[in-house]
Write a protein that holds these residues in place. Structure first.
Motif, mmCIF file in Angstrom:
data_model
loop_
_atom_site.group_PDB
_atom_site.id
_atom_site.type_symbol
_atom_site.label_atom_id
_atom_site.label_comp_id
_atom_site.label_asym_id
_atom_site.label_seq_id
_atom_site.Cartn_x
_atom_site.Cartn_y
_atom_site.Cartn_z
ATOM 1 N N ARG A 30 -0.332 26.828 9.896
ATOM 2 C CA ARG A 30 0.073 26.524 11.262
ATOM 3 C C ARG A 30 -0.345 27.684 12.169
ATOM 4 O O ARG A 30 -0.287 28.844 11.770
ATOM 5 N N SER A 31 -0.744 27.366 13.390
ATOM 6 C CA SER A 31 -1.052 28.418 14.355
ATOM 7 C C SER A 31 0.204 29.228 14.665
ATOM 8 O O SER A 31 1.324 28.712 14.608
ATOM 9 N N LEU A 32 -0.004 30.490 15.035
ATOM 10 C CA LEU A 32 1.128 31.350 15.348
ATOM 11 C C LEU A 32 1.892 30.815 16.559
ATOM 12 O O LEU A 32 3.115 30.739 16.561
ATOM 13 N N GLY A 33 1.166 30.452 17.608
ATOM 14 C CA GLY A 33 1.782 29.769 18.738
ATOM 15 C C GLY A 33 2.839 30.570 19.466
ATOM 16 O O GLY A 33 3.906 30.052 19.788
ATOM 17 N N THR A 34 2.539 31.840 19.764
ATOM 18 C CA THR A 34 3.473 32.670 20.526
ATOM 19 C C THR A 34 2.935 32.863 21.935
ATOM 20 O O THR A 34 1.812 32.455 22.263
ATOM 21 N N ALA A 35 3.730 33.508 22.786
ATOM 22 C CA ALA A 35 3.284 33.776 24.151
ATOM 23 C C ALA A 35 2.045 34.662 24.156
ATOM 24 O O ALA A 35 1.144 34.489 24.990
ATOM 25 N N ARG A 36 1.987 35.603 23.228
ATOM 26 C CA ARG A 36 0.831 36.502 23.157
ATOM 27 C C ARG A 36 -0.364 35.825 22.507
ATOM 28 O O ARG A 36 -1.509 36.086 22.880
ATOM 29 N N TYR A 37 -0.109 34.968 21.532
ATOM 30 C CA TYR A 37 -1.173 34.264 20.820
ATOM 31 C C TYR A 37 -0.895 32.764 20.889
ATOM 32 O O TYR A 37 -0.461 32.146 19.918
ATOM 33 N N PRO A 38 -1.126 32.157 22.060
ATOM 34 C CA PRO A 38 -0.761 30.749 22.237
ATOM 35 C C PRO A 38 -1.694 29.815 21.472
ATOM 36 O O PRO A 38 -2.832 30.155 21.150
ATOM 37 N N CYS A 39 -1.183 28.640 21.217
ATOM 38 C CA CYS A 39 -1.978 27.581 20.608
ATOM 39 C C CYS A 39 -2.458 26.664 21.730
ATOM 40 O O CYS A 39 -1.667 25.927 22.316
ATOM 41 N N VAL A 40 -3.739 26.715 22.042
ATOM 42 C CA VAL A 40 -4.276 25.995 23.202
ATOM 43 C C VAL A 40 -4.971 24.700 22.773
ATOM 44 O O VAL A 40 -6.036 24.344 23.274
ATOM 45 N N VAL A 41 -4.348 23.992 21.846
ATOM 46 C CA VAL A 41 -4.910 22.720 21.386
ATOM 47 C C VAL A 41 -4.957 21.723 22.540
ATOM 48 O O VAL A 41 -3.993 21.607 23.305
ATOM 49 N N PRO A 42 -6.061 20.985 22.709
ATOM 50 C CA PRO A 42 -6.089 19.935 23.736
ATOM 51 C C PRO A 42 -5.057 18.840 23.432
ATOM 52 O O PRO A 42 -5.057 18.276 22.343
ATOM 53 N N LYS A 43 -4.213 18.566 24.382
ATOM 54 C CA LYS A 43 -3.189 17.534 24.198
ATOM 55 C C LYS A 43 -3.766 16.141 24.402
ATOM 56 O O LYS A 43 -3.274 15.158 23.839
ATOM 57 N N THR A 44 -4.769 16.054 25.255
ATOM 58 C CA THR A 44 -5.471 14.796 25.486
ATOM 59 C C THR A 44 -6.955 15.038 25.263
ATOM 60 O O THR A 44 -7.410 16.194 25.195
ATOM 61 N N ILE A 45 -7.720 13.962 25.162
ATOM 62 C CA ILE A 45 -9.157 14.124 24.907
ATOM 63 C C ILE A 45 -9.969 13.296 25.896
ATOM 64 O O ILE A 45 -9.498 12.288 26.434
ATOM 65 N N HIS A 46 -11.202 13.755 26.124
ATOM 66 C CA HIS A 46 -12.158 13.014 26.948
ATOM 67 C C HIS A 46 -13.110 12.178 26.095
ATOM 68 O O HIS A 46 -13.649 11.174 26.564
#
Length: 357
Positions: A129-145
């Motif tokens: 799992r990604s760390l997903g913290t404020a310093r190391y956010p998980c910027v996965v696209p929530k929607t797609i084109h």
């Protein structure tokens, strides 16, 4: 802390250290939520950083522990089934000149997975799992084109006239993505794209879906086969596209775990499963909170993996299987990310001394 890299050409590996637990903290240069494991499964090209606690010394211990890596087997093709070993030694626990045990006397770590331990490999990758913290956010696209579905196949190609082929049933081995077997050109695709050349060698009409829909993982591996088309086909996306690529294994010749590498971008593995990908059912279970961020994904044998990419790196980018044999057979493709509107979103000017073709 250990940095573990699989530099093998064609072997996915299980790695373990006798009597020790490994704490995984990084994968492919991206932080992960820490978790403990007795062994890791690592595909060619992948990396892990693990924390090792050297707390296993006792008064009757010589402080010497076996490290071992052996193949994770998902193929029916011949392979090197040897086990590579090394030793971890605690300082100050034995004579520096002690003779190491003979190979015949070695015992592998009791918790080292068997070569065909598919359940362990699946369980291991599900923990990432990604760390997903404020310093190391998980910027996965929530929607797609755009969604691209790619069927990964090993193929038997009809043997050309007046040739001798050594593949099964007198045919030639090949591999393909969406029935396109990639031919690596003699000249630079990036330069061709940058200078807007026209060329019969390249095209941008790579099929964004398999050419026909069938039971990808259920067909007979030998009686069902597609002769792939050969060429250098790519697809194109606009700068900033939120792109999803679904990689679907097939049972042509053999269902197999394929480590797929995407150049130029990290991506997020939002879903994995077995059988045939179903867009209505499988997308519901996507992890859009903390999916692992990587640049190589192991597509499970007889299954699929869905990755999402923020396409924000202009240029021409290779997609290929990291099993070198499969890439040489044509299991590859590529995509072009167009320039954006801002100067920093465009390809840089080539150096003056770049060779011309």
């Amino acid at each position: 802390m250990l940095r573990i890299i699989n530099a093998a050409l064609n072997n996915e590996l299980f790695f373990a250290i006798a009597n020790h637990t490994l704490t995984v903290v990084e994968a492919d240069a991206s932080y992960t939520k820490p978790f403990d494991t007795e062994a890791i499964m690592i595909t060619p090209g992948q990396t892990y950083t693990v924390i090792l606690n050297t707390n296993q010394h006792t008064h009757d211990s010589n402080g010497l522990f076996l490290m071992a890596a052996r193949p994770y087997l998902t193929s029916v093709f011949p392979f090197d089934n040897s086990t590579t070993i090394g030793f971890l030694k605690y300082k100050g626990t034995m004579d520096e000149h002690m003779v190491l045990p003979k190979p015949s006397n070695l015992v592998l770590p009791h918790h080292h997975p068997r070569m065909e331990d598919h359940a362990y490999a699946t369980q291991f990758v599900r923990k990432l799992r990604s760390l997903g913290t404020a310093r190391y956010p998980c910027v996965v696209p929530k929607t797609i084109h755009k969604r691209v579905v790619i069927a990964i196949s090993l193929n038997l190609q009809d043997c050309p006239a007046n040739k001798t082929c050594k593949g099964y049933n007198g045919k030639r081995f090949a591999a393909s993505m969406n029935n396109q077997s990639f031919v690596r050109p003699m000249t630079s695709i990036l330069e061709w794209h940058y200078k807007n050349f026209s060329s019969m060698q390249y095209s941008i009409d790579f099929p964004l879906q398999p050419p026909s829909v069938f039971d990808y993982t259920g067909v007979d591996p030998l009686t069902h086969n597609l002769n792939p088309n050969f060429g250098t086909k790519l697809f194109v996306v606009e700068y900033g596209t939120q792109l999803e690529i679904v990689l679907q294994d097939t049972s042509f010749l053999n269902i197999e775990n394929h480590p797929i590498h995407v150049h130029g971008h990290n991506f997020f593995i939002v879903g994995r499963g077995f059988g045939n990908f179903n867009v209505q059912k499988d997308t519901v279970g996507y992890n859009l909170v903390d999916p692992p961020e990587r640049n190589i994904v192991g597509v499970p044998m007889g299954g699929w993996a869905a990755i999402r990419i923020n396409a924000n790196n202009p240029g021409v980018w290779f997609i290929h299987c990291h099993l070198e044999e499969h890439t040489s057979w044509g299991l590859a493709s590529g995509f072009i990310v167009k320039d954006g509107s801002e100067p920093y979103q465009r390809l840089t000017t080539p150096p003056d001394d770049l060779p011309r073709f």
